[in-house]
Design an enzyme around this catalytic site. Structure first.
Site, PDB file in Angstrom:
ATOM      1  N   HIS A 262      41.273  62.157 -20.984  1.00  0.00           N
ATOM      2  CA  HIS A 262      41.166  63.584 -21.262  1.00  0.00           C
ATOM      3  C   HIS A 262      42.296  64.033 -22.196  1.00  0.00           C
ATOM      4  CE1 HIS A 262      40.498  67.890 -20.541  1.00  0.00           C
ATOM      5  NE2 HIS A 262      39.288  67.496 -20.161  1.00  0.00           N
ATOM      6  N   PRO A 263      41.968  64.820 -23.217  1.00  0.00           N
ATOM      7  CA  PRO A 263      42.958  65.149 -24.259  1.00  0.00           C
ATOM      8  C   PRO A 263      43.801  66.393 -23.996  1.00  0.00           C
ATOM      9  CG  PRO A 263      40.802  65.941 -24.908  1.00  0.00           C
ATOM     10  CD  PRO A 263      40.611  65.263 -23.567  1.00  0.00           C
ATOM     11  N   CYS A 264      43.774  66.934 -22.778  1.00  0.00           N
ATOM     12  CA  CYS A 264      44.456  68.206 -22.533  1.00  0.00           C
ATOM     13  C   CYS A 264      45.972  68.128 -22.732  1.00  0.00           C
ATOM     14  CB  CYS A 264      44.136  68.731 -21.134  1.00  0.00           C
ATOM     15  SG  CYS A 264      44.591  67.611 -19.797  1.00  0.00           S
ATOM     16  N   LYS A 265      46.574  66.937 -22.613  1.00  0.00           N
ATOM     17  CA  LYS A 265      48.029  66.807 -22.752  1.00  0.00           C
ATOM     18  C   LYS A 265      48.451  66.240 -24.103  1.00  0.00           C
ATOM     19  CE  LYS A 265      48.646  68.046 -18.446  1.00  0.00           C
ATOM     20  NZ  LYS A 265      49.249  69.346 -18.097  1.00  0.00           N
ATOM     21  N   HIS A 266      47.493  65.808 -24.901  1.00  0.00           N
ATOM     22  CA  HIS A 266      47.825  65.100 -26.137  1.00  0.00           C
ATOM     23  C   HIS A 266      48.691  65.932 -27.085  1.00  0.00           C
ATOM     24  CE1 HIS A 266      45.311  62.133 -24.564  1.00  0.00           C
ATOM     25  NE2 HIS A 266      44.301  62.144 -25.412  1.00  0.00           N
TER      26      HIS A 266
END
Length: 314
Positions: A262-266
């Site tokens: 999941h890219p929420c922290k990228h």
């Protein structure tokens, strides 16, 4: 229950992504996000740096208008995965915790980055990018040298065999047959010594909602049979399984769900890396985004050996 929650979230985010306007102005250095154009620039650099990666078109019905038709996402195939994550749980691993801006969650950054110069473990004075091309070239030369003598035992070509009149000589036929037998045994011996392992196909897409790259993976057993969901989770760090890594529908190709980080922290992680590099008096160009991206997501899938890019000391 967690899978149901993830599925609902995925559907909601997919709808939100549809409504999200396309990012056109670069905010890479300020927020760690990238425009579709910057994603393509970073993808081109990854393909140039590491030819195991290539651009893919995807299904025509799922083509994204904000990306070139022939550069919809990136893919690398048959990446080896020799061990399960539980086999390395007790190993001593150097880690740094990359904290979120809110301070309540973080990202585990493992030894895949140089721990002595890790991006978020203190002061930095230097950024260097070491290209592995020269190393690979030396390895290739060594390989060529080691195999200089192999040609002597090579089986006779059939056309040459006929042209030299060996069909008229029974002794020559016997010699030729023996050469073929030895060649077959040699190939069989090599095949027996090949280690069979799980492999993964990895994809990098552009996430329109989060405005960052997103990594997808689909695994195969030692016999090239697709892995089920639980088997794929065996190759994910248990800190992230079913939380950061979820099963979702690929945005560019039809078929079964794939595991996705999941890219929420990228963007937050990239922003911190950019800030740290800047404080060290250096500049991190947007073309390096995917090189860095592949290194910090390695902590999520530490046993999938996909990173053949430059060695980076931050």
């Amino acid at each position: 229950m967690q899978n149901v929650i993830n599925s609902v979230k995925g559907t909601a985010l997919g709808f939100a992504g549809f409504l999200t306007p396309i990012l056109k102005e670069s905010k890479f250095k300020e927020t760690g996000v990238v425009t579709p154009q910057e994603f393509v620039i970073a993808g081109d650099h990854l393909v140039h740096t590491c030819p195991t990666w290539e651009w893919a078109r995807g299904d025509e019905s799922k083509t994204k208008s904000y990306l070139p038709k022939n550069k919809q996402y990136l893919i690398t195939k048959k990446v080896p995965c020799l061990r399960r994550c539980k086999q390395i749980e007790n190993c001593e691993v150097q880690e740094n915790i990359v904290e979120d801006e809110d301070g309540d969650e973080g990202w585990v950054e493992t030894h895949h980055l140089d721990s002595s110069l890790s991006p978020l473990c203190g002061e930095m004075s230097e950024v260097s990018f070491e290209d592995n091309n020269s190393k690979n070239e030396n390895q290739k030369n060594d390989y060529d040298t080691d195999n200089d003598d192999d040609d002597e035992g090579e089986a006779v070509d059939m056309d040459s065999f006929v042209e030299n009149g060996f069909l008229e000589d029974n002794d020559s036929i016997a010699v030729y047959s023996e050469q073929k037998r030895e060649k077959k045994l040699s190939v069989s011996s090599i095949s027996d010594n090949v280690i069979k392992t799980r492999t993964y196909d990895l994809h990098i897409t552009y996430d329109k909602f989060y405005q960052t790259p997103r990594l997808w993976l689909y695994g195969y057993s030692e016999n090239q049979i697709p892995l089920n969901v639980e088997e794929m989770y065996e190759d994910v760090s248990q800190d992230y399984a079913k939380k950061t890594v979820t099963m979702e529908i690929h945005p560019h190709i039809p078929g079964p769900q794939m595991a996705s980080i999941h890219p929420c922290k990228h963007a937050d992680i990239m922003k911190k890396l950019i800030q740290t590099v800047t404080e060290g008096g250096k500049d991190l160009g947007v073309h390096m985004y995917l090189i860095i991206f592949l290194k910090f997501v390695q902590s999520v899938i530490p046993t999938i050996d996909y990173d053949y890019t430059q060695n980076i000391n931050l």
